[in-house]
Design a protein around this motif. Structure first.
Motif, PDB file in Angstrom:
ATOM      1  N   ALA A 118       0.833  -1.210   0.000  1.00 62.56           N
ATOM      2  CA  ALA A 118       0.000   0.000   0.000  1.00 62.56           C
ATOM      3  C   ALA A 118       0.868   1.261   0.000  1.00 62.56           C
ATOM      4  CB  ALA A 118      -0.956  -0.008   1.189  1.00 62.56           C
ATOM      5  N   ALA A 119       2.007   1.220   0.686  1.00 60.51           N
ATOM      6  CA  ALA A 119       2.912   2.375   0.692  1.00 60.51           C
ATOM      7  C   ALA A 119       3.503   2.607  -0.695  1.00 60.51           C
ATOM      8  CB  ALA A 119       4.022   2.172   1.725  1.00 60.51           C
ATOM      9  N   ILE A 120       3.863   1.534  -1.374  1.00 60.74           N
ATOM     10  CA  ILE A 120       4.394   1.658  -2.737  1.00 60.74           C
ATOM     11  C   ILE A 120       3.337   2.279  -3.651  1.00 60.74           C
ATOM     12  CG2 ILE A 120       5.209   0.388  -4.764  1.00 60.74           C
ATOM     13  CD1 ILE A 120       6.410  -1.698  -2.776  1.00 60.74           C
ATOM     14  N   ILE A 121       2.121   1.797  -3.549  1.00 62.83           N
ATOM     15  CA  ILE A 121       1.034   2.330  -4.375  1.00 62.83           C
ATOM     16  C   ILE A 121       0.777   3.802  -4.056  1.00 62.83           C
ATOM     17  CG2 ILE A 121      -1.455   2.164  -4.819  1.00 62.83           C
ATOM     18  CD1 ILE A 121      -1.099  -0.922  -4.416  1.00 62.83           C
ATOM     19  N   GLU A 122       0.743   4.126  -2.769  1.00 63.41           N
ATOM     20  CA  GLU A 122       0.506   5.525  -2.371  1.00 63.41           C
ATOM     21  C   GLU A 122       1.625   6.427  -2.873  1.00 63.41           C
ATOM     22  OE1 GLU A 122       0.006   8.354   1.574  1.00 63.41           O
ATOM     23  OE2 GLU A 122      -0.340   6.197   1.798  1.00 63.41           O
ATOM     24  N   ALA A 123       2.869   5.982  -2.745  1.00 65.53           N
ATOM     25  CA  ALA A 123       3.990   6.791  -3.227  1.00 65.53           C
ATOM     26  C   ALA A 123       3.870   7.021  -4.736  1.00 65.53           C
ATOM     27  CB  ALA A 123       5.316   6.114  -2.887  1.00 65.53           C
ATOM     28  N   CYS A 124       3.527   5.981  -5.478  1.00 64.55           N
ATOM     29  CA  CYS A 124       3.350   6.125  -6.928  1.00 64.55           C
ATOM     30  C   CYS A 124       2.205   7.085  -7.235  1.00 64.55           C
ATOM     31  CB  CYS A 124       3.110   4.764  -7.571  1.00 64.55           C
ATOM     32  SG  CYS A 124       4.577   3.707  -7.595  1.00 64.55           S
ATOM     33  N   ASP A 125       1.112   6.971  -6.496  1.00 65.31           N
ATOM     34  CA  ASP A 125      -0.022   7.879  -6.701  1.00 65.31           C
ATOM     35  C   ASP A 125       0.365   9.334  -6.429  1.00 65.31           C
ATOM     36  OD1 ASP A 125      -1.651   5.763  -7.409  1.00 65.31           O
ATOM     37  OD2 ASP A 125      -2.735   5.695  -5.490  1.00 65.31           O
ATOM     38  N   ARG A 126       1.294   9.543  -5.506  1.00 66.16           N
ATOM     39  CA  ARG A 126       1.760  10.898  -5.174  1.00 66.16           C
ATOM     40  C   ARG A 126       2.837  11.386  -6.148  1.00 66.16           C
ATOM     41  NH1 ARG A 126       0.951  12.833   0.166  1.00 66.16           N
ATOM     42  NH2 ARG A 126      -0.258  11.398   1.448  1.00 66.16           N
ATOM     43  N   GLY A 127       3.263  10.509  -7.065  1.00 65.35           N
ATOM     44  CA  GLY A 127       4.305  10.877  -8.018  1.00 65.35           C
ATOM     45  C   GLY A 127       5.711  10.784  -7.443  1.00 65.35           C
ATOM     46  N   LEU A 128       5.859  10.029  -6.348  1.00 63.07           N
ATOM     47  CA  LEU A 128       7.168   9.889  -5.715  1.00 63.07           C
ATOM     48  C   LEU A 128       7.923   8.701  -6.310  1.00 63.07           C
ATOM     49  CD1 LEU A 128       6.127  10.307  -1.962  1.00 63.07           C
ATOM     50  CD2 LEU A 128       6.922  12.072  -3.562  1.00 63.07           C
ATOM     51  N   PRO A 129       9.230   8.812  -6.442  1.00 65.07           N
ATOM     52  CA  PRO A 129      10.010   7.663  -6.893  1.00 65.07           C
ATOM     53  C   PRO A 129      10.080   6.612  -5.792  1.00 65.07           C
ATOM     54  CG  PRO A 129      11.470   9.446  -6.312  1.00 65.07           C
ATOM     55  CD  PRO A 129      10.071   9.988  -6.216  1.00 65.07           C
ATOM     56  N   VAL A 130      10.114   5.362  -6.202  1.00 70.39           N
ATOM     57  CA  VAL A 130      10.171   4.243  -5.271  1.00 70.39           C
ATOM     58  C   VAL A 130      11.374   3.386  -5.630  1.00 70.39           C
ATOM     59  CG1 VAL A 130       8.951   2.227  -4.376  1.00 70.39           C
ATOM     60  CG2 VAL A 130       7.646   4.259  -5.054  1.00 70.39           C
ATOM     61  N   LEU A 131      12.203   3.112  -4.650  1.00 70.59           N
ATOM     62  CA  LEU A 131      13.373   2.266  -4.822  1.00 70.59           C
ATOM     63  C   LEU A 131      13.158   1.031  -3.957  1.00 70.59           C
ATOM     64  CD1 LEU A 131      16.185   1.999  -6.058  1.00 70.59           C
ATOM     65  CD2 LEU A 131      17.071   3.378  -4.167  1.00 70.59           C
ATOM     66  N   VAL A 132      13.163  -0.148  -4.584  1.00 74.57           N
ATOM     67  CA  VAL A 132      12.786  -1.387  -3.897  1.00 74.57           C
ATOM     68  C   VAL A 132      13.891  -2.435  -4.028  1.00 74.57           C
ATOM     69  CG1 VAL A 132      11.045  -3.230  -3.766  1.00 74.57           C
ATOM     70  CG2 VAL A 132      10.363  -0.952  -4.523  1.00 74.57           C
ATOM     71  N   GLY A 133      14.167  -3.097  -2.913  1.00 70.50           N
ATOM     72  CA  GLY A 133      15.037  -4.266  -2.932  1.00 70.50           C
ATOM     73  C   GLY A 133      14.182  -5.490  -3.221  1.00 70.50           C
ATOM     74  N   VAL A 134      14.614  -6.313  -4.154  1.00 68.41           N
ATOM     75  CA  VAL A 134      13.828  -7.491  -4.543  1.00 68.41           C
ATOM     76  C   VAL A 134      14.751  -8.704  -4.538  1.00 68.41           C
ATOM     77  CG1 VAL A 134      12.401  -8.551  -6.331  1.00 68.41           C
ATOM     78  CG2 VAL A 134      12.351  -6.063  -6.015  1.00 68.41           C
ATOM     79  N   SER A 135      14.405  -9.692  -3.703  1.00 65.56           N
ATOM     80  CA  SER A 135      15.216 -10.911  -3.733  1.00 65.56           C
ATOM     81  C   SER A 135      14.852 -11.691  -4.996  1.00 65.56           C
ATOM     82  CB  SER A 135      15.000 -11.751  -2.478  1.00 65.56           C
ATOM     83  OG  SER A 135      13.684 -12.235  -2.434  1.00 65.56           O
ATOM     84  N   PRO A 136      15.810 -12.402  -5.569  1.00 65.00           N
ATOM     85  CA  PRO A 136      15.539 -13.150  -6.800  1.00 65.00           C
ATOM     86  C   PRO A 136      14.323 -14.070  -6.683  1.00 65.00           C
ATOM     87  CG  PRO A 136      17.884 -13.084  -6.413  1.00 65.00           C
ATOM     88  CD  PRO A 136      17.225 -12.491  -5.187  1.00 65.00           C
ATOM     89  N   GLN A 137      14.099 -14.627  -5.509  1.00 65.55           N
ATOM     90  CA  GLN A 137      12.972 -15.533  -5.292  1.00 65.55           C
ATOM     91  C   GLN A 137      11.616 -14.841  -5.503  1.00 65.55           C
ATOM     92  OE1 GLN A 137      13.181 -16.654  -1.167  1.00 65.55           O
ATOM     93  NE2 GLN A 137      11.208 -17.635  -1.170  1.00 65.55           N
ATOM     94  N   TRP A 138      11.541 -13.530  -5.279  1.00 64.03           N
ATOM     95  CA  TRP A 138      10.276 -12.795  -5.413  1.00 64.03           C
ATOM     96  C   TRP A 138      10.266 -11.858  -6.613  1.00 64.03           C
ATOM     97  CZ3 TRP A 138       6.720 -15.115  -2.933  1.00 64.03           C
ATOM     98  CH2 TRP A 138       7.037 -15.818  -1.764  1.00 64.03           C
ATOM     99  N   ARG A 139      11.250 -11.972  -7.473  1.00 55.30           N
ATOM    100  CA  ARG A 139      11.368 -11.074  -8.629  1.00 55.30           C
ATOM    101  C   ARG A 139      10.163 -11.186  -9.574  1.00 55.30           C
ATOM    102  NH1 ARG A 139      16.619  -9.817 -12.217  1.00 55.30           N
ATOM    103  NH2 ARG A 139      15.554  -8.697 -13.855  1.00 55.30           N
ATOM    104  N   VAL A 140       9.725 -12.384  -9.900  1.00 57.02           N
ATOM    105  CA  VAL A 140       8.589 -12.555 -10.813  1.00 57.02           C
ATOM    106  C   VAL A 140       7.332 -11.899 -10.225  1.00 57.02           C
ATOM    107  CG1 VAL A 140       7.051 -14.265 -11.875  1.00 57.02           C
ATOM    108  CG2 VAL A 140       9.519 -14.613 -11.931  1.00 57.02           C
ATOM    109  N   ALA A 141       7.105 -12.106  -8.937  1.00 51.25           N
ATOM    110  CA  ALA A 141       5.939 -11.503  -8.278  1.00 51.25           C
ATOM    111  C   ALA A 141       6.045  -9.979  -8.294  1.00 51.25           C
ATOM    112  CB  ALA A 141       5.807 -12.013  -6.845  1.00 51.25           C
TER     113      ALA A 141
END
Length: 183
Positions: free
Chosen positions: A115-138
Motif C-alpha cells: 500500500a505504501a508503494i502504491i501511495e507513493a506512486c499515486d503521489r508521483g514519488l520515486p520508489v526504490l525497492v530491494g527485490v530478492s531473486p525468489q520474489w522477482r517474478v511476483a
C-alpha cells in the motif's frame, strides 16, 4: 511513475546499497520515507533476526519473533511489521521518495509495504525497492512493466533517486520579504 529495483543474489549487498543510499540522501537533504535493513560491519548477521531502519530518522525495529534457541525456522512478527508500515505511511506526505528494503512474501500476497508503494506512486514519488531473486517474478507482475532494474551500487542508485525526486515546497528558496520578516 518511477519505480527502480535492485535484485542481487547477495542479500547483504542489496541491503548495504539501499542503506548507504538512504544515509547519503539524508545528508543531502532529500526527504525519504520507507525501510532499510541496516548492515552493521563486523556484526553477526542472523537470517532470522530481521531489523528494519525506519526512514527518515533510522529508528530500528525488530520485526521477527524470537523462536528461542534451536529453532530451525524464521517467523515474521506480522504485528511489528504492520507497526513499521504505519510509520512509513505517516512519513509519505512529507517525503520526496520511498525506499522499501524488500519486496518479499508479504508484499507478493498484497500485504506489507504494498500500500505504501502504491501511495507513493499515486503521489508521483520515486520508489526504490530491494527485490530478492525468489520474489522477482511476483514483483515484476506487481509493477506491471513499469519498474526498471538498477545495479546494487550506491552511486548509481543515488543518482537515479536524485533525478527522480520532486522538490518539496519547503525546500524552495524563501522570498527575501519572508527573511526580513523573520529577522
Amino acid at each position: 511513475m518511477h519505480i527502480g529495483y535492485v535484485s542481487s543474489d547477495e542479500e547483504m549487498r542489496t541491503n548495504a546499497a539501499l542503506s548507504a543510499v538512504a544515509e547519503s540522501a539524508k545528508r543531502e537533504g532529500l526527504a525519504l520515507a520507507g525501510t532499510v535493513q541496516p548492515v552493521d560491519p563486523g556484526g553477526v548477521h542472523e537470517k532470522c533476526n530481521i531489523v528494519l531502519g525506519l526512514l527518515p530518522d533510522g529508528e530500528r525495529r525488530n520485526i521477527s519473533l524470537d523462536l528461542g534457541p534451536g529453532a530451525t525456522g524464521c517467523r515474521l512478527d506480522a504485528a511489528a511489521l504492520e507497526e513499521a508500515v504505519m510509520v512509513v505511511h505517516d512519513g509519505l506526505p512529507s517525503a520526496q521518495g520511498l525506499i522499501v528494503n524488500k519486496f518479499g512474501k508479504q508484499e507478493a500476497i498484497g500485504r506489507g509495504l504494498v500500500a505504501a508503494i502504491i501511495e507513493a506512486c499515486d503521489r508521483g514519488l520515486p520508489v526504490l525497492v530491494g527485490v530478492s531473486p525468489q520474489w522477482r517474478v511476483a514483483f515484476l507482475a506487481f509493477a506491471n512493466g513499469k519498474a526498471i532494474e538498477l545495479p546494487p551500487e550506491k552511486a548509481h542508485l543515488l543518482d537515479w533517486l536524485r533525478a527522480a525526486c520532486p522538490e518539496l515546497p519547503n525546500q524552495q528558496a524563501a522570498p527575501l520579504s519572508n527573511l526580513a520578516a523573520q529577522a
